[in-house]
Design a protein around this motif. Structure first.
Motif, PDB file in Angstrom:
ATOM      1  N   UNK A  68      19.693 -58.262  31.291  1.00 30.83           N
ATOM      2  CA  UNK A  68      19.888 -59.172  31.857  1.00 30.83           C
ATOM      3  C   UNK A  68      21.400 -59.803  31.004  1.00 30.83           C
ATOM      4  N   UNK A  69      20.900 -59.650  29.428  1.00 36.08           N
ATOM      5  CA  UNK A  69      21.474 -60.026  28.186  1.00 36.08           C
ATOM      6  C   UNK A  69      22.989 -58.801  28.203  1.00 36.08           C
ATOM      7  N   UNK A  70      23.235 -57.814  29.221  1.00 33.72           N
ATOM      8  CA  UNK A  70      24.528 -57.296  28.648  1.00 33.72           C
ATOM      9  C   UNK A  70      25.204 -57.647  30.193  1.00 33.72           C
ATOM     10  N   UNK A  71      24.140 -57.839  30.981  1.00 35.13           N
ATOM     11  CA  UNK A  71      24.913 -58.155  32.025  1.00 35.13           C
ATOM     12  C   UNK A  71      26.032 -59.401  31.695  1.00 35.13           C
ATOM     13  N   UNK A  72      24.838 -60.445  31.455  1.00 36.17           N
ATOM     14  CA  UNK A  72      25.462 -62.154  31.175  1.00 36.17           C
ATOM     15  C   UNK A  72      26.795 -61.833  29.869  1.00 36.17           C
ATOM     16  N   UNK A  73      26.718 -61.221  29.621  1.00 36.16           N
ATOM     17  CA  UNK A  73      28.151 -60.593  28.220  1.00 36.16           C
ATOM     18  C   UNK A  73      29.248 -60.117  29.315  1.00 36.16           C
ATOM     19  N   UNK A  74      28.733 -59.409  29.568  1.00 37.15           N
ATOM     20  CA  UNK A  74      29.913 -58.687  30.553  1.00 37.15           C
ATOM     21  C   UNK A  74      30.383 -59.533  31.238  1.00 37.15           C
ATOM     22  N   UNK A  75      29.253 -60.566  32.035  1.00 37.94           N
ATOM     23  CA  UNK A  75      30.414 -61.666  32.448  1.00 37.94           C
ATOM     24  C   UNK A  75      31.085 -62.566  31.765  1.00 37.94           C
ATOM     25  N   UNK A  76      30.630 -63.304  30.778  1.00 32.71           N
ATOM     26  CA  UNK A  76      31.279 -64.417  30.225  1.00 32.71           C
ATOM     27  C   UNK A  76      32.434 -63.439  29.053  1.00 32.71           C
ATOM     28  N   UNK A  77      32.372 -62.658  28.612  1.00 34.00           N
ATOM     29  CA  UNK A  77      32.927 -62.121  27.546  1.00 34.00           C
ATOM     30  C   UNK A  77      33.782 -61.383  28.014  1.00 34.00           C
ATOM     31  N   UNK A  78      34.121 -61.035  29.101  1.00 34.00           N
ATOM     32  CA  UNK A  78      34.687 -59.839  29.721  1.00 34.00           C
ATOM     33  C   UNK A  78      35.319 -59.925  30.844  1.00 34.00           C
ATOM     34  N   UNK A  79      34.310 -60.793  31.871  1.00 37.41           N
ATOM     35  CA  UNK A  79      34.341 -61.741  33.409  1.00 37.41           C
ATOM     36  C   UNK A  79      34.140 -60.281  33.842  1.00 37.41           C
ATOM     37  N   UNK A  80      33.230 -59.238  33.642  1.00 38.48           N
ATOM     38  CA  UNK A  80      33.191 -58.943  34.085  1.00 38.48           C
ATOM     39  C   UNK A  80      32.040 -59.330  35.718  1.00 38.48           C
ATOM     40  N   UNK A  81      32.498 -59.017  37.235  1.00 32.85           N
ATOM     41  CA  UNK A  81      32.011 -59.475  37.818  1.00 32.85           C
ATOM     42  C   UNK A  81      30.328 -58.692  38.118  1.00 32.85           C
ATOM     43  N   UNK A  82      29.567 -59.999  38.534  1.00 32.21           N
ATOM     44  CA  UNK A  82      27.997 -59.730  38.812  1.00 32.21           C
ATOM     45  C   UNK A  82      27.504 -58.536  40.162  1.00 32.21           C
ATOM     46  N   UNK A  83      26.953 -58.068  39.881  1.00 35.60           N
ATOM     47  CA  UNK A  83      26.641 -57.154  40.786  1.00 35.60           C
ATOM     48  C   UNK A  83      26.807 -57.698  42.395  1.00 35.60           C
ATOM     49  N   UNK A  84      27.911 -57.179  43.369  1.00 35.44           N
ATOM     50  CA  UNK A  84      27.308 -57.978  44.313  1.00 35.44           C
ATOM     51  C   UNK A  84      26.242 -57.343  45.668  1.00 35.44           C
ATOM     52  N   UNK A  85      25.563 -56.860  44.693  1.00 40.26           N
ATOM     53  CA  UNK A  85      24.167 -56.679  45.962  1.00 40.26           C
ATOM     54  C   UNK A  85      22.993 -56.257  44.816  1.00 40.26           C
ATOM     55  N   UNK A  86      22.773 -57.917  44.813  1.00 43.26           N
ATOM     56  CA  UNK A  86      21.729 -58.006  43.768  1.00 43.26           C
ATOM     57  C   UNK A  86      20.472 -56.893  43.840  1.00 43.26           C
ATOM     58  N   UNK A  87      19.953 -57.246  44.878  1.00 42.90           N
ATOM     59  CA  UNK A  87      18.889 -57.249  45.392  1.00 42.90           C
ATOM     60  C   UNK A  87      18.769 -55.267  45.201  1.00 42.90           C
ATOM     61  N   UNK A  88      19.933 -54.300  46.186  1.00 42.10           N
ATOM     62  CA  UNK A  88      19.905 -53.129  45.625  1.00 42.10           C
ATOM     63  C   UNK A  88      20.054 -53.124  43.830  1.00 42.10           C
ATOM     64  N   UNK A  89      20.820 -54.030  43.560  1.00 41.50           N
ATOM     65  CA  UNK A  89      20.474 -53.668  41.849  1.00 41.50           C
ATOM     66  C   UNK A  89      19.275 -53.617  40.799  1.00 41.50           C
TER      67      UNK A  89
END
Length: 264
Positions: free
Chosen positions: A136-157
């Motif tokens: 979760x920390x990696x996903x959050x930093x990727x989104x906030x720092x580098x504008x990486x999109x969050x998983x578009x299929x969250x349940x599958x992810x």
């Protein structure tokens, strides 16, 4: 460490002999884990730090045809997600459990109402929770720092991530079962860790591998997890083949650990 266990885990037996997860044991293990700065860094901090370092390279923030039009930093988020659970499952947990057996803690627990299985369950909950927190920390930093999109299929992810955690813990249990000492556990864990990191895509994301190599890697637990996470991140449901590989590895490794694990 053994004294802390004696004063807390062994002294509190509210759930009795049949409890699978004893809150006192779990609380004790969490407290001991918090005193290990090395484990905290490598499981919780290092995957996100690696992502920050890679994302700080200008070329990694530009779209690359080799990554299917994605930016390299986008492709490395699933890698960072897998890295924390790989460290926790293959290196940290086996050495902890082997150390307990080596010092006779598990043997002493078997004579008390708190069964050794409660300690094993607590370890899996602890390192599984730490791996998910790292993800979760990696996903959050990727989104906030580098504008990486969050998983578009969250349940599958989420499904692929949970299965990956279970596979890592099962593999760690096998390493614990095969290791007589902490040195052996460290050696086996390291020998498995680096191929696992390669399969997860640390040095070469799976989508950039040659087709034959990608198919071989996709048959490993961490290669299948990387593929499933990539698919879910792009908005597709993870391939059932990749999910099946994770389930199969988890079942096989759990059976092997159950057969070979010794409390003494």
């Amino acid at each position: 460490m053994s004294t802390a266990l004696g004063n807390t885990a062994l002294g509190k037996t509210a759930l009795g002999r049949t409890a699978l997860v004893n809150p006192a044991v779990l609380k004790s293990e969490v407290r001991l884990f918090r005193r290990e700065p090395g484990s905290l860094f490598w499981i919780l901090g290092f995957p996100t730090l690696l992502l920050v370092i890679l994302g700080s390279i200008p070329a990694f923030r530009d779209a690359d045809p080799d990554f299917g039009g994605l930016r390299p930093v986008d492709a490395y988020v699933p890698v960072s997600v897998l890295l924390g659970l790989t460290v926790g499952g293959l290196q940290a947990m086996p050495q902890t459990l082997t150390g307990y057996r080596e010092r006779g803690i598990l043997r002493r627990m078997s004579t008390t109402p708190v069964r050794p299985a409660a300690l094993l369950s607590a370890q899996m909950l602890l390192y599984g929770g730490a791996a998910l927190t790292s993800s979760l920390l990696a996903l959050a930093v990727g989104r906030l720092a580098f504008d990486v999109r969050l998983p578009e299929q969250p349940f599958g992810y989420a499904l692929a991530l949970v299965l990956a955690v279970l596979a890592a813990l099962a593999l760690g249990a096998v390493i614990s079962a095969l290791s007589r000492t902490t040195k052996i556990a460290g050696a086996i864990g390291s020998a498995v860790f680096f191929p696992a990191m390669f399969c997860a895509g640390v040095w070469m994301p799976v989508q950039t591998m040659p087709d034959v190599l990608a198919r071989v890697v996709g048959c490993t637990p961490f290669g299948a997890a990387a593929e499933a996470l990539n698919q879910a991140a792009a908005g597709d449901w993870p391939g059932w083949g990749h999910l099946g590989v994770l389930v199969a590895w988890t079942v096989l490794l759990t059976a092997a650990a159950s057969r070979w694990f010794r409390w003494e």
